[in-house]
Design a protein around this motif. Structure first.
Motif, PDB file in Angstrom:
ATOM      1  N   THR A  40      23.167   0.146   9.315  1.00  0.00           N
ATOM      2  CA  THR A  40      23.759  -1.312   8.842  1.00  0.00           C
ATOM      3  C   THR A  40      23.310  -0.909   7.907  1.00  0.00           C
ATOM      4  N   LEU A  41      22.027  -0.479   7.363  1.00  0.00           N
ATOM      5  CA  LEU A  41      21.060  -0.644   6.580  1.00  0.00           C
ATOM      6  C   LEU A  41      20.954   0.494   5.110  1.00  0.00           C
ATOM      7  N   CYS A  42      22.374   1.690   5.675  1.00  0.00           N
ATOM      8  CA  CYS A  42      22.389   3.003   4.786  1.00  0.00           C
ATOM      9  C   CYS A  42      22.494   2.702   3.207  1.00  0.00           C
ATOM     10  N   SER A  43      23.217   1.396   2.737  1.00  0.00           N
ATOM     11  CA  SER A  43      23.514   1.864   1.161  1.00  0.00           C
ATOM     12  C   SER A  43      22.802   0.095   0.660  1.00  0.00           C
ATOM     13  N   LEU A  44      21.549  -0.436   1.245  1.00  0.00           N
ATOM     14  CA  LEU A  44      20.808  -1.570   1.214  1.00  0.00           C
ATOM     15  C   LEU A  44      19.914  -0.830  -0.166  1.00  0.00           C
ATOM     16  N   ASP A  45      19.979  -1.182  -1.403  1.00  0.00           N
ATOM     17  CA  ASP A  45      19.042  -0.902  -2.588  1.00  0.00           C
ATOM     18  C   ASP A  45      17.915  -2.058  -3.283  1.00  0.00           C
ATOM     19  N   ALA A  46      16.810  -1.272  -0.955  1.00  0.00           N
ATOM     20  CA  ALA A  46      15.843  -2.263  -0.942  1.00  0.00           C
ATOM     21  C   ALA A  46      14.657  -1.427  -0.279  1.00  0.00           C
ATOM     22  N   THR A  47      13.146  -1.702  -0.616  1.00  0.00           N
ATOM     23  CA  THR A  47      12.540  -0.934   0.304  1.00  0.00           C
ATOM     24  C   THR A  47      12.207  -1.265   1.689  1.00  0.00           C
ATOM     25  N   VAL A  56       7.030   2.040   6.699  1.00  0.00           N
ATOM     26  CA  VAL A  56       7.582   1.841   5.023  1.00  0.00           C
ATOM     27  C   VAL A  56       8.750   2.993   4.770  1.00  0.00           C
ATOM     28  N   VAL A  57       9.952   2.264   4.216  1.00  0.00           N
ATOM     29  CA  VAL A  57      11.115   3.232   3.833  1.00  0.00           C
ATOM     30  C   VAL A  57      11.661   3.414   2.416  1.00  0.00           C
ATOM     31  N   GLY A  58      11.837   4.204   1.956  1.00  0.00           N
ATOM     32  CA  GLY A  58      12.354   3.922   0.318  1.00  0.00           C
ATOM     33  C   GLY A  58      13.936   3.429   0.784  1.00  0.00           C
ATOM     34  N   GLY A  59      13.805   2.255  -0.302  1.00  0.00           N
ATOM     35  CA  GLY A  59      15.706   2.227  -0.680  1.00  0.00           C
ATOM     36  C   GLY A  59      16.547   3.189  -1.378  1.00  0.00           C
ATOM     37  N   LEU A  74       0.801  -0.656  -0.064  1.00  0.00           N
ATOM     38  CA  LEU A  74       0.388   0.496  -0.065  1.00  0.00           C
ATOM     39  C   LEU A  74       0.992   1.054   0.186  1.00  0.00           C
ATOM     40  N   SER A  75       2.572   1.260   0.649  1.00  0.00           N
ATOM     41  CA  SER A  75       3.331   2.043   0.110  1.00  0.00           C
ATOM     42  C   SER A  75       3.218   3.413  -1.146  1.00  0.00           C
ATOM     43  N   GLY A  76       2.800   2.404  -1.670  1.00  0.00           N
ATOM     44  CA  GLY A  76       3.417   3.878  -3.108  1.00  0.00           C
ATOM     45  C   GLY A  76       5.487   3.384  -3.199  1.00  0.00           C
ATOM     46  N   LEU A  77       5.349   2.652  -2.364  1.00  0.00           N
ATOM     47  CA  LEU A  77       7.303   2.479  -2.882  1.00  0.00           C
ATOM     48  C   LEU A  77       7.694   1.304  -3.649  1.00  0.00           C
ATOM     49  N   PRO A  78       8.791   0.853  -4.119  1.00  0.00           N
ATOM     50  CA  PRO A  78       9.055   0.170  -4.813  1.00  0.00           C
ATOM     51  C   PRO A  78       8.728  -1.355  -4.325  1.00  0.00           C
ATOM     52  N   THR A  79       8.636  -2.110  -4.513  1.00  0.00           N
ATOM     53  CA  THR A  79       7.936  -3.672  -3.970  1.00  0.00           C
ATOM     54  C   THR A  79       9.268  -4.969  -4.776  1.00  0.00           C
ATOM     55  N   ASP A  80       9.804  -4.015  -5.641  1.00  0.00           N
ATOM     56  CA  ASP A  80      10.484  -5.503  -6.439  1.00  0.00           C
ATOM     57  C   ASP A  80      11.743  -5.634  -5.223  1.00  0.00           C
ATOM     58  N   ARG A  81      12.382  -5.440  -4.828  1.00  0.00           N
ATOM     59  CA  ARG A  81      12.839  -6.218  -3.155  1.00  0.00           C
ATOM     60  C   ARG A  81      13.135  -5.149  -2.206  1.00  0.00           C
ATOM     61  N   PHE A  82      12.552  -6.189  -0.851  1.00  0.00           N
ATOM     62  CA  PHE A  82      12.628  -5.232   0.631  1.00  0.00           C
ATOM     63  C   PHE A  82      12.963  -5.786   1.605  1.00  0.00           C
TER      64      PHE A  82
END
Ligand code: SAM
Length: 314
Positions: A176-183, A247-250, A149-157
């Motif tokens: 530790t999550l700063c550079s994670l390319d995932a929602t 939910v936070v954008g990656g 429901l967030s409207g953010l990318p769901t391909d990787r979370f």
């Protein structure tokens, strides 16, 4: 067509393939059943889940009263066994004995999908080690519903569960999550929501985000905006009522740009321009959003000039 597991547990003499939903169900297929239950709206339970709950030998649940209410609503009487964080080590051996003796056990949590920030992992792990058949009835889960429901990318979370409650460990965990390319998806208590959003914004920088509250319930709400906006909103409004998921954008390089529409940027520049110079407005918005200062300066200048021209025009 894909092969389906039985819609209902198979009884004696029936195979997986020929178990019609309308035939009598003499008993549940032996094994451990992981059954998802509603996260708010009590209608959100599958027909198959109800059939399994009605026919297993035991239903292991966190709170027998709560699960009892769900079952009563659907006219089901079952043998409920309390299984929660504090008694799991004591109760687990008895459940495993039921399973190794050829019985069937369903595991449910208070709400949503068992094992997802809820008890059950050790039971599943021991059942697997003992060679017991483990299967499930999928269904509601708050973090997944919040994500879609967030409207953010769901391909990787990435599901982060609950962040630490204290600011220091929370900031360390976020670093530790700063550079994670995932929602990123976090569960949070409403009391800590504003502080957590503030820390997430401070550590992860300007990103689009959403707070999903009271999902599937009467007052369901999904509030979307930049981390800074959401932190500001909940700091001013106070702790919201009910349950929440963040939910936070990656980290995808362009998150700041996606967080703010052109109209957002212009509205914020106008507010800042009412209080200060073009240079100050551009610097303040750049610091808050991570957008390039030069770009914001040009934009703020254009808006100031346009306003001045309007003012001199008769
Ligand atoms: N296993 C559960 C699931 O799959 O949804 C999650 C259990 S966890 C102990 C409970 C947390 O999930 C709450 O503190 C809240 O963060 C989130 N949650 C549960 N129900 C929710 C709802 N209806 N709306 C928003 N968040 C919810």
């Amino acid at each position: 067509m894909s092969e389906e597991a039985p819609a209902t547990p198979a009884g004696a003499g029936q195979t997986r393939e020929d178990t019609p939903a309308s035939k009598p169900k003499p008993g549940a297929e032996p094994g451990l059943w992981l059954v998802a239950t509603p996260i708010g709206n009590l209608e959100d339970v599958s027909q198959r889940a109800l059939t399994v709950l009605a026919s297993v030998d035991r239903v292991a649940c966190e709170d027998t009263r709560r699960t009892g209410r769900l079952l009563a609503r659907h006219g089901i009487s079952a043998r409920l066994v309390s299984y929660h964080e504090h008694n799991a080590a004591r109760v687990r051996p008895a459940l495993i004995r039921t399973l190794t003796g050829g019985g069937s056990v369903a595991l449910v949590s208070d709400a949503g999908t068992p094992l997802i920030s809820d008890p059950g992992y050790k039971l599943v792990s021991e059942a697997v080690s003992a060679g017991i058949h483990v299967t499930g009835c999928p269904g509601p889960s708050a973090p997944l519903l919040a994500l879609i429901l967030s409207g953010l990318p769901t391909d990787r979370f990435y599901f982060g569960g609950f962040l630490p409650s204290k600011a220091g460990p929370r900031r360390e965990a976020l670093a530790t999550l700063c550079s994670l390319d995932a929602t990123l998806v976090f569960l949070e208590s409403p009391r800590r929501l504003a502080a957590s959003l503030e820390d997430i914004a401070a550590i992860l920088g300007p990103r689009p985000a959403a707070v999903a509250r009271e999902l599937t319930k009467l007052h369901e709400e999904v509030r979307r905006g930049s981390l800074g906006e959401l932190a500001g909103h909940y700091a001013a409004a106070g702790a919201p009522k009910g349950e929440v998921v963040i939910v936070v954008g990656g980290e995808r390089g362009d998150t700041a740009q996606r967080a703010l529409s052109d109209a957002d940027i212009d509205a914020r520049l106008d507010r800042l321009l009412a209080e200060g110079t073009v240079r100050d407005a551009a610097a303040a918005l750049s610091a808050e959003t991570g957008l390039p200062r030069r770009e914001l300066y040009t934009r703020a200048l254009a808006r100031t000039r346009a306003r001045e021209e309007c003012a001199v025009d008769p």
